[in-house]
Write a protein that holds these residues in place. Structure first.
Motif, PDB file in Angstrom:
ATOM      1  N   GLY A  92       0.766  -1.317   0.197  1.00  0.00           N
ATOM      2  CA  GLY A  92      -0.007  -0.180   0.008  1.00  0.00           C
ATOM      3  C   GLY A  92       0.749   1.276   0.010  1.00  0.00           C
ATOM      4  N   TYR A  93       2.135   1.038   0.200  1.00  0.00           N
ATOM      5  CA  TYR A  93       3.130   2.061   0.188  1.00  0.00           C
ATOM      6  C   TYR A  93       3.929   2.078  -1.226  1.00  0.00           C
ATOM      7  CZ  TYR A  93       2.334   2.827   5.119  1.00  0.00           C
ATOM      8  OH  TYR A  93       1.720   3.009   6.457  1.00  0.00           O
ATOM      9  N   LEU A  94       4.510   3.179  -1.292  1.00  0.00           N
ATOM     10  CA  LEU A  94       5.517   3.497  -2.717  1.00  0.00           C
ATOM     11  C   LEU A  94       6.462   2.599  -2.381  1.00  0.00           C
ATOM     12  CD1 LEU A  94       4.708   7.045  -3.715  1.00  0.00           C
ATOM     13  CD2 LEU A  94       3.768   4.830  -4.714  1.00  0.00           C
ATOM     14  N   ARG A  95       6.510   1.254  -2.389  1.00  0.00           N
ATOM     15  CA  ARG A  95       7.699   0.392  -2.291  1.00  0.00           C
ATOM     16  C   ARG A  95       7.425  -0.732  -3.311  1.00  0.00           C
ATOM     17  NH1 ARG A  95       6.328  -0.757   4.102  1.00  0.00           N
ATOM     18  NH2 ARG A  95       6.716   1.395   4.727  1.00  0.00           N
ATOM     19  N   GLY A  96       8.696  -0.994  -3.945  1.00  0.00           N
ATOM     20  CA  GLY A  96       8.783  -2.074  -4.994  1.00  0.00           C
ATOM     21  C   GLY A  96       9.782  -2.751  -5.434  1.00  0.00           C
ATOM     22  N   ASP A  97      10.027  -3.072  -6.553  1.00  0.00           N
ATOM     23  CA  ASP A  97      11.193  -4.035  -7.053  1.00  0.00           C
ATOM     24  C   ASP A  97      12.252  -3.001  -6.963  1.00  0.00           C
ATOM     25  OD1 ASP A  97       9.767  -6.438  -6.965  1.00  0.00           O
ATOM     26  OD2 ASP A  97       9.244  -6.094  -9.125  1.00  0.00           O
ATOM     27  N   TYR A  98      12.282  -2.121  -7.688  1.00  0.00           N
ATOM     28  CA  TYR A  98      13.477  -1.055  -7.915  1.00  0.00           C
ATOM     29  C   TYR A  98      13.399   0.192  -7.285  1.00  0.00           C
ATOM     30  CZ  TYR A  98      12.295  -4.181 -11.987  1.00  0.00           C
ATOM     31  OH  TYR A  98      12.281  -5.402 -12.669  1.00  0.00           O
ATOM     32  N   VAL A  99      12.588   0.572  -6.427  1.00  0.00           N
ATOM     33  CA  VAL A  99      12.646   1.883  -5.484  1.00  0.00           C
ATOM     34  C   VAL A  99      11.660   1.673  -4.312  1.00  0.00           C
ATOM     35  CG1 VAL A  99      10.946   2.875  -6.979  1.00  0.00           C
ATOM     36  CG2 VAL A  99      12.372   4.461  -5.852  1.00  0.00           C
ATOM     37  N   THR A 100      12.311   2.306  -3.338  1.00  0.00           N
ATOM     38  CA  THR A 100      11.440   2.137  -2.111  1.00  0.00           C
ATOM     39  C   THR A 100      11.456   3.706  -1.481  1.00  0.00           C
ATOM     40  OG1 THR A 100      11.895  -0.211  -1.140  1.00  0.00           O
ATOM     41  CG2 THR A 100      11.382   1.616   0.277  1.00  0.00           C
ATOM     42  N   VAL A 101      10.061   4.525  -1.730  1.00  0.00           N
ATOM     43  CA  VAL A 101      10.240   5.762  -1.212  1.00  0.00           C
ATOM     44  C   VAL A 101      10.339   5.581   0.465  1.00  0.00           C
ATOM     45  CG1 VAL A 101       8.898   8.052  -0.946  1.00  0.00           C
ATOM     46  CG2 VAL A 101       8.761   6.526  -2.946  1.00  0.00           C
ATOM     47  N   GLN A 102      11.515   6.011   0.782  1.00  0.00           N
ATOM     48  CA  GLN A 102      11.947   5.583   2.165  1.00  0.00           C
ATOM     49  C   GLN A 102      11.221   6.341   3.514  1.00  0.00           C
ATOM     50  OE1 GLN A 102      16.051   5.880   3.509  1.00  0.00           O
ATOM     51  NE2 GLN A 102      15.813   3.521   3.640  1.00  0.00           N
ATOM     52  N   SER A 103      11.330   7.720   2.989  1.00  0.00           N
ATOM     53  CA  SER A 103      10.601   8.853   3.951  1.00  0.00           C
ATOM     54  C   SER A 103      10.531  10.061   3.296  1.00  0.00           C
ATOM     55  CB  SER A 103      11.600   8.951   5.068  1.00  0.00           C
ATOM     56  OG  SER A 103      13.010   9.217   4.647  1.00  0.00           O
ATOM     57  N   SER A 104       9.826  10.925   3.668  1.00  0.00           N
ATOM     58  CA  SER A 104       9.504  12.310   3.367  1.00  0.00           C
ATOM     59  C   SER A 104       9.111  13.202   4.440  1.00  0.00           C
ATOM     60  CB  SER A 104       8.185  12.174   2.390  1.00  0.00           C
ATOM     61  OG  SER A 104       7.866  13.479   1.992  1.00  0.00           O
ATOM     62  N   THR A 105       9.235  14.355   4.324  1.00  0.00           N
ATOM     63  CA  THR A 105       8.871  15.594   5.267  1.00  0.00           C
ATOM     64  C   THR A 105       7.358  15.260   5.283  1.00  0.00           C
ATOM     65  OG1 THR A 105       8.795  17.173   3.419  1.00  0.00           O
ATOM     66  CG2 THR A 105      10.790  16.892   4.801  1.00  0.00           C
ATOM     67  N   GLY A 106       6.752  14.910   4.553  1.00  0.00           N
ATOM     68  CA  GLY A 106       4.965  14.791   4.699  1.00  0.00           C
ATOM     69  C   GLY A 106       4.468  13.455   4.852  1.00  0.00           C
ATOM     70  N   THR A 107       3.256  13.398   4.702  1.00  0.00           N
ATOM     71  CA  THR A 107       2.600  12.316   5.012  1.00  0.00           C
ATOM     72  C   THR A 107       3.115  11.195   4.006  1.00  0.00           C
ATOM     73  OG1 THR A 107       0.722  13.242   5.935  1.00  0.00           O
ATOM     74  CG2 THR A 107       0.470  11.046   5.174  1.00  0.00           C
ATOM     75  N   PRO A 108       3.353  10.014   4.446  1.00  0.00           N
ATOM     76  CA  PRO A 108       3.901   8.964   3.345  1.00  0.00           C
ATOM     77  C   PRO A 108       2.628   8.570   2.709  1.00  0.00           C
ATOM     78  CG  PRO A 108       4.726   8.211   5.420  1.00  0.00           C
ATOM     79  CD  PRO A 108       3.653   9.550   5.819  1.00  0.00           C
ATOM     80  N   ALA A 109       2.900   8.449   1.262  1.00  0.00           N
ATOM     81  CA  ALA A 109       1.623   8.044   0.356  1.00  0.00           C
ATOM     82  C   ALA A 109       1.317   6.721   0.720  1.00  0.00           C
ATOM     83  CB  ALA A 109       2.393   8.173  -1.100  1.00  0.00           C
TER      84      ALA A 109
END
Length: 365
Positions: free
Chosen positions: A93-110
């Motif tokens: 449900g998060y922006l995590r996948g085979d080639y990239v993981t959106v690890q963190s952000s200053t805002g709310t995680p998508a």
């Protein structure tokens, strides 16, 4: 590093804020006004749908008057967005996948229980989506060229994926780092991850590191790294625009037109892969000098197209050659390795075009 030269510009232009009068605020959870998202999902899985910029708003609309307007949704017309399919998600449900993981952000995680990520640029989660989509697209482009594919003899590059941090770097700059291996995108002016060419440029640095760990330890190698990042960003952007049927309404050789709106006069162009610079124009600064190397890459691309081989054949040969670059390579040595790759893969006429492209910039071997 994306933008060391920003601090070195002798002219920095303060651009007045101009809101797009005919476009209202784009809804963060709907998509009716700017294209139907592809393949909406009904549950978490490997595929989702999202809204992204068609590379960047200046390139797709040709409107050189666009400005950041403090992240206002109304500053960018609706037609600059596109509905796209997000692929290779891990089902969390998060922006995590085979080639990239959106690890963190200053805002709310998508996050979405249906893998539906529809945000406009006024929402910090839009930058997370841009980073996920464009890193994944760049990796898919490498796969499409044959890297990591069975029977091609071409090794995979960055197949274990990479972590991305959005908006946590306090300066208007972005960079790739090795320890830990990740990409970081900054904020200020147009936030860096809003421009696909900034995202893919930084991923280009990671590609080099994946091919030759520690690449960039000499001034020549550093300039090649910046040049390849620029060229790869332009090439992936143009290929995606062609595949998706997106317009290219600005100079295709300009890099990061959208990110550059606060730093350059119109027509906006942070750097270009289409200059006529030669080694006589060197300034001993990797971003500027990289335009000499990227100019050669672009002219060779045009020669490959004239020979009927096509830009993808050139991109494959170029990237394959980079496995043979030393971490502290010279321009001459890297050009010679590229020539050898072209000769082996594409024949004498292509190799001659490579030699001529570099020689026109004063790079000989």
């Amino acid at each position: 590093m994306w933008r060391d030269e920003k601090r070195m510009r002798t002219r920095i232009m303060t651009i007045g804020i101009a809101l797009a009068a005919t476009v209202g605020t784009i809804g963060a959870t709907t998509g009716a006004s700017y294209g139907k998202p592809k393949a909406p999902t009904t549950g978490t899985g490997s595929t989702g749908s999202a809204l992204v910029f068609q590379v960047n708003p200046v390139q797709s609309t040709g409107d050189q008057s666009l400005t950041d307007a403090k992240d206002a949704a109304s500053a960018v017309p609706a037609e600059a967005y596109a509905g796209v399919e997000l692929r290779h998600l891990d089902g969390s449900g998060y922006l995590r996948g085979d080639y990239v993981t959106v690890q963190s952000s200053t805002g709310t995680p998508a996050y979405s229980t249906t893998n539906t990520f529809h945000y406009d640029r006024s929402d910090d989660r839009f930058e997370q989506v841009m980073a996920y989509y464009w890193v994944t697209t760049a990796q898919e482009y490498l796969h499409g060229l044959g890297f990591g594919a069975a029977g091609t003899g071409l090794p995979g590059i960055l197949t274990d994926g990479i972590d991305v941090k959005i908006g946590q770097f306090g300066l208007d700059n972005s960079y790739q780092r090795d320890k830990p291996f990740q990409l970081r995108f900054g904020k200020g002016g147009v936030d860096d991850a809003e421009d696909a060419e900034v995202v893919v440029h930084e991923y280009g640095h990671a590609v080099h590191q994946g091919q030759v760990p520690g690449f960039g330890t000499s001034l020549d190698a550093g300039a090649i790294g910046e040049a390849f990042g620029d060229y790869f960003a332009v090439s992936v952007g143009l290929a995606t625009a062609a595949d998706e049927g997106w317009p290219v309404a600005a100079d295709p050789t300009c890099v990061a037109d959208w990110d550059a709106v606060f730093y350059t006069e119109a027509p906006h162009c942070l750097r270009s892969v289409g200059t006529d610079l030669t080694v006589d124009d060197r300034q001993q600064q990797v971003h500027f000098d990289g335009q000499i190397w990227s100019g050669a890459l672009w002219s060779i691309r045009e020669s490959y197209e004239a020979l009927g081989l096509g830009s993808r054949a050139w991109d494959t040969t170029l990237i394959a050659s980079q496995f043979d670059y030393a971490a502290d390579t010279t321009w001459s040595a890297a050009a010679a390795a590229t020539y050898a790759s072209a000769l082996e893969r594409d024949g004498q006429a292509a190799a001659d075009a490579v030699r001529a492209g570099f020689a026109a910039r004063g790079i000989v071997f």
